[in-house]
Design a protein around this motif. Structure first.
Motif, PDB file in Angstrom:
ATOM      1  N   LYS A 134       5.887 -31.467  -9.227  1.00  0.00           N
ATOM      2  CA  LYS A 134       5.556 -32.874  -9.059  1.00  0.00           C
ATOM      3  C   LYS A 134       5.797 -33.325  -7.626  1.00  0.00           C
ATOM      4  CE  LYS A 134       6.439 -37.473 -10.977  1.00  0.00           C
ATOM      5  NZ  LYS A 134       7.231 -38.275 -11.950  1.00  0.00           N
ATOM      6  N   ALA A 135       6.888 -32.847  -7.017  1.00  0.00           N
ATOM      7  CA  ALA A 135       7.199 -33.234  -5.640  1.00  0.00           C
ATOM      8  C   ALA A 135       6.140 -32.709  -4.671  1.00  0.00           C
ATOM      9  CB  ALA A 135       8.578 -32.713  -5.250  1.00  0.00           C
ATOM     10  N   ILE A 136       5.714 -31.455  -4.868  1.00  0.00           N
ATOM     11  CA  ILE A 136       4.668 -30.882  -4.020  1.00  0.00           C
ATOM     12  C   ILE A 136       3.385 -31.685  -4.174  1.00  0.00           C
ATOM     13  CG2 ILE A 136       3.212 -28.861  -3.595  1.00  0.00           C
ATOM     14  CD1 ILE A 136       6.004 -28.262  -2.787  1.00  0.00           C
ATOM     15  N   ALA A 137       3.003 -31.956  -5.421  1.00  0.00           N
ATOM     16  CA  ALA A 137       1.767 -32.702  -5.682  1.00  0.00           C
ATOM     17  C   ALA A 137       1.827 -34.089  -5.051  1.00  0.00           C
ATOM     18  CB  ALA A 137       1.526 -32.810  -7.180  1.00  0.00           C
ATOM     19  N   GLU A 138       2.946 -34.764  -5.190  1.00  0.00           N
ATOM     20  CA  GLU A 138       3.068 -36.110  -4.632  1.00  0.00           C
ATOM     21  C   GLU A 138       3.001 -36.088  -3.113  1.00  0.00           C
ATOM     22  OE1 GLU A 138       6.615 -37.706  -6.363  1.00  0.00           O
ATOM     23  OE2 GLU A 138       5.586 -38.330  -8.215  1.00  0.00           O
ATOM     24  N   ALA A 139       3.549 -35.045  -2.502  1.00  0.00           N
ATOM     25  CA  ALA A 139       3.465 -34.913  -1.051  1.00  0.00           C
ATOM     26  C   ALA A 139       2.018 -34.707  -0.614  1.00  0.00           C
ATOM     27  CB  ALA A 139       4.335 -33.752  -0.577  1.00  0.00           C
ATOM     28  N   VAL A 140       1.309 -33.826  -1.316  1.00  0.00           N
ATOM     29  CA  VAL A 140      -0.094 -33.567  -0.994  1.00  0.00           C
ATOM     30  C   VAL A 140      -0.929 -34.835  -1.176  1.00  0.00           C
ATOM     31  CG1 VAL A 140      -2.165 -32.314  -1.726  1.00  0.00           C
ATOM     32  CG2 VAL A 140       0.001 -31.095  -1.468  1.00  0.00           C
ATOM     33  N   ILE A 141      -0.699 -35.545  -2.275  1.00  0.00           N
ATOM     34  CA  ILE A 141      -1.436 -36.778  -2.546  1.00  0.00           C
ATOM     35  C   ILE A 141      -1.176 -37.796  -1.434  1.00  0.00           C
ATOM     36  CG2 ILE A 141      -1.569 -38.786  -4.087  1.00  0.00           C
ATOM     37  CD1 ILE A 141      -1.041 -36.782  -6.412  1.00  0.00           C
ATOM     38  N   HIS A 142       0.078 -37.913  -1.012  1.00  0.00           N
ATOM     39  CA  HIS A 142       0.425 -38.848   0.057  1.00  0.00           C
ATOM     40  C   HIS A 142      -0.304 -38.494   1.351  1.00  0.00           C
ATOM     41  CE1 HIS A 142       2.880 -41.529   2.523  1.00  0.00           C
ATOM     42  NE2 HIS A 142       2.984 -40.530   3.388  1.00  0.00           N
ATOM     43  N   ILE A 143      -0.320 -37.202   1.681  1.00  0.00           N
ATOM     44  CA  ILE A 143      -0.995 -36.763   2.914  1.00  0.00           C
ATOM     45  C   ILE A 143      -2.485 -37.062   2.839  1.00  0.00           C
ATOM     46  CG2 ILE A 143      -1.580 -34.760   4.339  1.00  0.00           C
ATOM     47  CD1 ILE A 143       1.085 -33.504   3.333  1.00  0.00           C
ATOM     48  N   ARG A 144      -3.100 -36.701   1.717  1.00  0.00           N
ATOM     49  CA  ARG A 144      -4.541 -36.897   1.582  1.00  0.00           C
ATOM     50  C   ARG A 144      -4.907 -38.387   1.622  1.00  0.00           C
ATOM     51  NH1 ARG A 144      -7.443 -32.303  -0.028  1.00  0.00           N
ATOM     52  NH2 ARG A 144      -9.166 -33.636  -0.671  1.00  0.00           N
ATOM     53  N   GLN A 145      -4.115 -39.210   0.951  1.00  0.00           N
ATOM     54  CA  GLN A 145      -4.419 -40.635   0.931  1.00  0.00           C
ATOM     55  C   GLN A 145      -4.210 -41.284   2.294  1.00  0.00           C
ATOM     56  OE1 GLN A 145      -1.967 -42.011  -2.363  1.00  0.00           O
ATOM     57  NE2 GLN A 145      -3.715 -41.949  -3.776  1.00  0.00           N
ATOM     58  N   SER A 146      -3.302 -40.723   3.093  1.00  0.00           N
ATOM     59  CA  SER A 146      -3.053 -41.281   4.418  1.00  0.00           C
ATOM     60  C   SER A 146      -4.142 -40.902   5.413  1.00  0.00           C
ATOM     61  CB  SER A 146      -1.691 -40.812   4.946  1.00  0.00           C
ATOM     62  OG  SER A 146      -1.695 -39.426   5.228  1.00  0.00           O
ATOM     63  N   LYS A 147      -4.859 -39.809   5.122  1.00  0.00           N
ATOM     64  CA  LYS A 147      -5.869 -39.323   6.070  1.00  0.00           C
ATOM     65  C   LYS A 147      -7.303 -39.531   5.597  1.00  0.00           C
ATOM     66  CE  LYS A 147      -4.890 -35.006   6.679  1.00  0.00           C
ATOM     67  NZ  LYS A 147      -4.860 -33.660   7.286  1.00  0.00           N
ATOM     68  N   LEU A 148      -7.514 -39.556   4.283  1.00  0.00           N
ATOM     69  CA  LEU A 148      -8.871 -39.576   3.751  1.00  0.00           C
ATOM     70  C   LEU A 148      -9.183 -40.914   3.093  1.00  0.00           C
ATOM     71  CD1 LEU A 148      -8.847 -36.024   2.109  1.00  0.00           C
ATOM     72  CD2 LEU A 148      -9.803 -36.664   4.335  1.00  0.00           C
ATOM     73  N   PRO A 149     -10.351 -41.468   3.337  1.00  0.00           N
ATOM     74  CA  PRO A 149     -10.704 -42.755   2.722  1.00  0.00           C
ATOM     75  C   PRO A 149     -11.014 -42.605   1.243  1.00  0.00           C
ATOM     76  CG  PRO A 149     -12.561 -41.875   3.969  1.00  0.00           C
ATOM     77  CD  PRO A 149     -11.399 -40.958   4.233  1.00  0.00           C
ATOM     78  N   ASP A 150     -10.717 -43.639   0.488  1.00  0.00           N
ATOM     79  CA  ASP A 150     -11.009 -43.674  -0.946  1.00  0.00           C
ATOM     80  C   ASP A 150     -12.501 -43.958  -1.129  1.00  0.00           C
ATOM     81  OD1 ASP A 150     -11.268 -44.188  -3.644  1.00  0.00           O
ATOM     82  OD2 ASP A 150      -9.571 -45.575  -3.753  1.00  0.00           O
ATOM     83  N   PRO A 151     -13.243 -43.053  -1.815  1.00  0.00           N
ATOM     84  CA  PRO A 151     -14.681 -43.278  -2.009  1.00  0.00           C
ATOM     85  C   PRO A 151     -14.996 -44.588  -2.727  1.00  0.00           C
ATOM     86  CG  PRO A 151     -14.103 -41.022  -2.580  1.00  0.00           C
ATOM     87  CD  PRO A 151     -12.812 -41.763  -2.382  1.00  0.00           C
ATOM     88  N   ALA A 152     -14.029 -45.114  -3.486  1.00  0.00           N
ATOM     89  CA  ALA A 152     -14.256 -46.387  -4.167  1.00  0.00           C
ATOM     90  C   ALA A 152     -14.314 -47.539  -3.167  1.00  0.00           C
ATOM     91  CB  ALA A 152     -13.147 -46.638  -5.192  1.00  0.00           C
ATOM     92  N   GLU A 153     -13.773 -47.306  -1.974  1.00  0.00           N
ATOM     93  CA  GLU A 153     -13.749 -48.346  -0.946  1.00  0.00           C
ATOM     94  C   GLU A 153     -14.759 -48.074   0.165  1.00  0.00           C
ATOM     95  OE1 GLU A 153      -9.731 -48.667   0.384  1.00  0.00           O
ATOM     96  OE2 GLU A 153      -8.939 -49.135  -1.593  1.00  0.00           O
TER      97      GLU A 153
END
Length: 338
Positions: free
Chosen positions: A213-232
């Motif tokens: 879970k910690a690894i996944a949350e770190a990856v999610i945080h990195i991706r969300q900080s760098k990649l735009p949300d397609p919904a937006e």
């Protein structure tokens, strides 16, 4: 089976492009796939399978049949002391499957959290992120052969996985419809935190004991900080593959760009970041009307609104030419251009 005509693809692609397809339908079982390929509309027109629509750029009306894969389901096939084998429907959302594995404490896919798209598209592209690729957890897949209607099994060696590549992007393209994928996952995690900013992010988040879970949350945080949300903002994630170049060219480029990083990619070869090349060529944050290059990640081309598929493709070609001229390196699209 319902076949719709002149169907808008606006809600079915993450670029938010409003092109139409002449015909559209969906399938939710192997039997429906086998029925579909007998239909006159399928046999007399070109066709393409569509999963989450995250790795495709429509540049014009599609004069054929678009088939959305909605085959669901997860099945634990077998397990031993070290591993589990789980079969997953091709229409399942990839990230939902990753979260499910984490809940079950099955290791192997956590570094690929938040990759958009479907399970069935994963082996076609050999998706990967942060030091892990689909091929690392792949056991087999089943696919309906279009010519015969028979269900065929493809094992690891059959798929000839490469960097964002498999036989399903080459000679087998269009000849098979993937209906499920079987994964071999670990009961005992082998945490991979060496790639990218995972270790740094874990430290910033105050993680003292590693977990899936910690690894996944770190990856999610990195991706969300760098990649735009397609919904937006309309986008398809990373538009270009990271190129693999010779060690000699890499060393030559590093003399002028010492900050350029590289990863071993076989004897005499190095994989470098396409985003770095695009950034250094001056494209990061570029905007041209309602299209552009994302301000935080040069790998991502964006659609700010409107039916701009063709314009995005033209921009991609300009970027390719610019990078080739400046660095002598060819970068290829990761996104499928239709």
């Amino acid at each position: 089976m319902t076949i719709k005509t002149n169907f808008s693809l606006l809600g079915l692609n993450t670029f938010g492009v409003a092109e139409e397809t002449a015909f559209f339908t969906s399938v939710s079982s192997v039997a429906e796939v086998q029925q579909l390929i007998k239909e006159e509309v399928y046999q007399s027109h070109p066709s393409m399978m569509l999963g989450g629509g995250s790795n495709v750029l429509f540049t014009e009306r599609y004069e054929g049949l678009v088939v959305q894969n909605q085959i669901r389901g997860r099945e634990l096939l077998q397990e031993d002391e070290e591993h589990v084998w789980v079969k997953v429907g091709a229409g399942e959302v990839w990230h939902d499957f990753v979260l499910y594995c984490i809940e079950q404490n099955w290791a192997g896919v956590e570094n690929m959290s938040l990759i958009p798209g479907s399970v069935g598209a994963a082996p076609i592209q050999n998706i990967g992120a942060y030091g892990v690729e689909l091929k690392d957890v792949f056991e087999s897949l089943e696919a309906v052969e279009v010519e015969s209607g028979e269900l065929k099994t493809f094992h690891h060696a059959d798929c000839e996985f490469g960097y964002r590549d498999s036989i399903f992007k080459r000679w087998a393209k269009g000849k098979f419809i993937i209906v499920n994928v079987t994964f071999k996952l670990n009961k005992r995690p082998n945490f991979n935190t060496t790639y990218g900013a995972i270790q740094q992010t874990l430290e910033e988040q105050g993680v003292r004991e590693l977990s899936l879970k910690a690894i996944a949350e770190a990856v999610i945080h990195i991706r969300q900080s760098k990649l735009p949300d397609p919904a937006e903002i309309g986008n398809g994630g990373s538009f270009f593959k990271n190129p693999v170049i010779s060690t000699a060219l890499f060393e030559s480029l590093q003399q002028d760009y010492p900050q350029m990083g590289g990863y071993p990619a076989g004897v005499g070869k190095v994989k470098i970041a396409a985003g770095f090349l695009i950034d250094q060529a001056g494209w990061k944050g570029y905007r041209e009307g309602n299209i552009g290059v994302h301000e935080k990640q040069a790998l991502v081309l964006v659609n700010f609104g409107g039916n701009n598929g063709k314009a995005i493709y033209q921009l991609a070609k300009k970027i390719q030419a610019s990078v080739l001229e400046k660095f002598g390196v060819e970068i290829e699209p990761e996104v499928n251009i239709i």
